[in-house]
Design a protein around this motif. Sequence first.
Motif, mmCIF file in Angstrom:
data_model
loop_
_atom_site.group_PDB
_atom_site.id
_atom_site.type_symbol
_atom_site.label_atom_id
_atom_site.label_comp_id
_atom_site.label_asym_id
_atom_site.label_seq_id
_atom_site.Cartn_x
_atom_site.Cartn_y
_atom_site.Cartn_z
ATOM 1 N N PHE A 94 75.421 -42.846 102.931
ATOM 2 C CA PHE A 94 76.840 -42.675 103.247
ATOM 3 C C PHE A 94 77.333 -41.372 102.640
ATOM 4 O O PHE A 94 76.679 -40.776 101.778
ATOM 5 C CB PHE A 94 77.666 -43.857 102.743
ATOM 6 C CG PHE A 94 77.722 -43.992 101.255
ATOM 7 C CD1 PHE A 94 78.735 -43.398 100.522
ATOM 8 C CD2 PHE A 94 76.763 -44.727 100.581
ATOM 9 C CE1 PHE A 94 78.786 -43.515 99.147
ATOM 10 C CE2 PHE A 94 76.803 -44.860 99.201
ATOM 11 C CZ PHE A 94 77.820 -44.256 98.480
ATOM 12 N N ARG A 95 78.493 -40.930 103.095
ATOM 13 C CA ARG A 95 79.107 -39.723 102.578
ATOM 14 C C ARG A 95 80.242 -40.103 101.629
ATOM 15 O O ARG A 95 81.051 -40.987 101.934
ATOM 16 C CB ARG A 95 79.641 -38.857 103.716
ATOM 17 C CG ARG A 95 78.607 -38.489 104.753
ATOM 18 C CD ARG A 95 79.174 -37.490 105.756
ATOM 19 N NE ARG A 95 78.343 -37.398 106.948
ATOM 20 C CZ ARG A 95 77.216 -36.703 107.028
ATOM 21 N NH1 ARG A 95 76.779 -36.045 105.987
ATOM 22 N NH2 ARG A 95 76.521 -36.672 108.152
ATOM 23 N N LEU A 96 80.297 -39.418 100.510
ATOM 24 C CA LEU A 96 81.365 -39.616 99.529
ATOM 25 C C LEU A 96 82.119 -38.304 99.396
ATOM 26 O O LEU A 96 81.565 -37.301 98.948
ATOM 27 C CB LEU A 96 80.775 -40.047 98.178
ATOM 28 C CG LEU A 96 81.754 -40.171 97.013
ATOM 29 C CD1 LEU A 96 82.846 -41.191 97.306
ATOM 30 C CD2 LEU A 96 80.997 -40.541 95.730
ATOM 31 N N LEU A 97 83.375 -38.291 99.804
ATOM 32 C CA LEU A 97 84.203 -37.089 99.786
ATOM 33 C C LEU A 97 85.274 -37.236 98.712
ATOM 34 O O LEU A 97 85.909 -38.295 98.598
ATOM 35 C CB LEU A 97 84.865 -36.864 101.146
ATOM 36 C CG LEU A 97 83.955 -36.835 102.376
ATOM 37 C CD1 LEU A 97 84.782 -36.559 103.629
ATOM 38 C CD2 LEU A 97 82.865 -35.791 102.216
ATOM 39 N N PHE A 98 85.482 -36.166 97.950
ATOM 40 C CA PHE A 98 86.509 -36.170 96.912
ATOM 41 C C PHE A 98 87.421 -34.973 97.139
ATOM 42 O O PHE A 98 86.975 -33.821 97.085
ATOM 43 C CB PHE A 98 85.881 -36.090 95.522
ATOM 44 C CG PHE A 98 86.870 -36.234 94.395
ATOM 45 C CD1 PHE A 98 87.149 -37.478 93.867
ATOM 46 C CD2 PHE A 98 87.517 -35.127 93.867
ATOM 47 C CE1 PHE A 98 88.064 -37.619 92.830
ATOM 48 C CE2 PHE A 98 88.426 -35.258 92.841
ATOM 49 C CZ PHE A 98 88.709 -36.500 92.316
ATOM 50 N N LEU A 99 88.705 -35.235 97.396
ATOM 51 C CA LEU A 99 89.674 -34.180 97.650
ATOM 52 C C LEU A 99 90.471 -33.891 96.384
ATOM 53 O O LEU A 99 90.881 -34.824 95.675
ATOM 54 C CB LEU A 99 90.620 -34.578 98.785
ATOM 55 C CG LEU A 99 90.104 -34.361 100.215
ATOM 56 C CD1 LEU A 99 88.858 -35.198 100.496
ATOM 57 C CD2 LEU A 99 91.195 -34.692 101.238
ATOM 58 N N GLU A 100 90.670 -32.609 96.114
ATOM 59 C CA GLU A 100 91.403 -32.205 94.918
ATOM 60 C C GLU A 100 92.194 -30.932 95.198
ATOM 61 O O GLU A 100 91.963 -30.240 96.185
ATOM 62 C CB GLU A 100 90.438 -31.984 93.752
ATOM 63 C CG GLU A 100 89.358 -30.954 94.038
ATOM 64 C CD GLU A 100 88.296 -30.910 92.961
ATOM 65 O OE1 GLU A 100 88.629 -31.155 91.789
ATOM 66 O OE2 GLU A 100 87.126 -30.619 93.279
ATOM 67 N N SER A 101 93.128 -30.617 94.316
ATOM 68 C CA SER A 101 93.937 -29.408 94.423
ATOM 69 C C SER A 101 94.352 -28.969 93.031
ATOM 70 O O SER A 101 94.297 -29.752 92.072
ATOM 71 C CB SER A 101 95.194 -29.650 95.272
ATOM 72 O OG SER A 101 94.887 -29.850 96.627
ATOM 73 N N LYS A 102 94.793 -27.719 92.942
ATOM 74 C CA LYS A 102 95.317 -27.221 91.678
ATOM 75 C C LYS A 102 96.590 -27.983 91.317
ATOM 76 O O LYS A 102 97.337 -28.429 92.193
ATOM 77 C CB LYS A 102 95.617 -25.728 91.792
ATOM 78 C CG LYS A 102 94.397 -24.876 92.121
ATOM 79 C CD LYS A 102 94.807 -23.447 92.429
ATOM 80 C CE LYS A 102 93.618 -22.621 92.892
ATOM 81 N NZ LYS A 102 94.012 -21.268 93.356
ATOM 82 N N THR A 103 96.825 -28.086 90.016
ATOM 83 C CA THR A 103 97.986 -28.851 89.549
ATOM 84 C C THR A 103 99.290 -28.296 90.106
ATOM 85 O O THR A 103 100.161 -29.049 90.561
ATOM 86 C CB THR A 103 98.028 -28.862 88.012
ATOM 87 O OG1 THR A 103 96.851 -29.511 87.514
ATOM 88 C CG2 THR A 103 99.263 -29.599 87.506
ATOM 89 N N GLU A 104 99.431 -26.947 90.103
ATOM 90 C CA GLU A 104 100.684 -26.369 90.594
ATOM 91 C C GLU A 104 100.892 -26.660 92.079
ATOM 92 O O GLU A 104 102.029 -26.827 92.537
ATOM 93 C CB GLU A 104 100.720 -24.860 90.328
ATOM 94 C CG GLU A 104 99.554 -24.076 90.897
ATOM 95 C CD GLU A 104 98.423 -23.884 89.921
ATOM 96 O OE1 GLU A 104 97.722 -22.863 90.015
ATOM 97 O OE2 GLU A 104 98.243 -24.763 89.043
ATOM 98 N N THR A 105 99.799 -26.739 92.831
ATOM 99 C CA THR A 105 99.903 -27.073 94.257
ATOM 100 C C THR A 105 100.369 -28.510 94.438
ATOM 101 O O THR A 105 101.241 -28.799 95.276
ATOM 102 C CB THR A 105 98.547 -26.878 94.956
ATOM 103 O OG1 THR A 105 98.124 -25.521 94.806
ATOM 104 C CG2 THR A 105 98.653 -27.210 96.442
#
Length: 277
Positions: A80-91
């Motif tokens: 299976f695929r495991l995707l983790f989405l993240e962004s900079k704190t200010e964003t």
Amino acid sequence: MQLVLISGLSGSGKSIALNVLEDVGYYCIDNLPAKLLEETIQFLADHGYLQVAISVDARSGDSYQYLPALVQQLRQKLNFRLLFLESKTETLVRRFSETRRRHPLSNDHCALPEAITLERDLLDPIAQLAHRIDTSDLSANTLRSWIKDIISLQDARLTLLFASFGFKHGIPLDADFVFDVRCLPNPHYDPLLRPQTGRDQDVIAFLEPIVEVQEMLNDIEAYVRKWLPCFMRDNRAYLTVAIGCTGGQHRSVYLSERLAARFSTSMQTLVRHRELM
């Protein structure tokens, strides 16, 4: 069953990713408590669901701590695929301010930036097991496109992703390796080449004959080839090699394209150009 697990920081685009998967025919479940993951997957498999996407994140509360161990167990049974989405704190702060939504970990005693930091620390163990996608500078349409690219890949032991970027916009959060190519001659200073990119023939013709450019290309290739077997033995599904120049338009784009072409003959590759989106 084709299974995609999605996790990540609140406000990073998990809903967009889940909607993309639903649009292409996946049965989607949002905000499933981590403790219910294994039995839910078994139930769906028993009832003939062939494409399933499940989002599990910090809203699971204390049960989220069980997710890394569950993922390791599932990997022994399923591909299976495991995707983790993240962004900079200010964003993320800006996104929450624009939508006026409440962060799931914020309260009267925890301000928004503190809640984001707390969530990032809480989710870090699962981020280390996943294919990470930094959505800080991505439009919704670009994220949709990237998700479609990922799910269209054939099941493989490891996918090699080459990503160009500009240092003046920050280093991608999802990079495993970062190579700085700002020392190479810059086409930006040629007025005719400035509006073009590293995929255009004029820029390629400028960079191709330069000895330092080819040496950099060969050295990066040699380094990645040397250490690639270690990541394969670690059962990694993705490895992201980020190539950075000043603006992310010429040198990094050229090198990312060339590296992807060299590796594509022996393994599954993807190319992304963050600043060209």
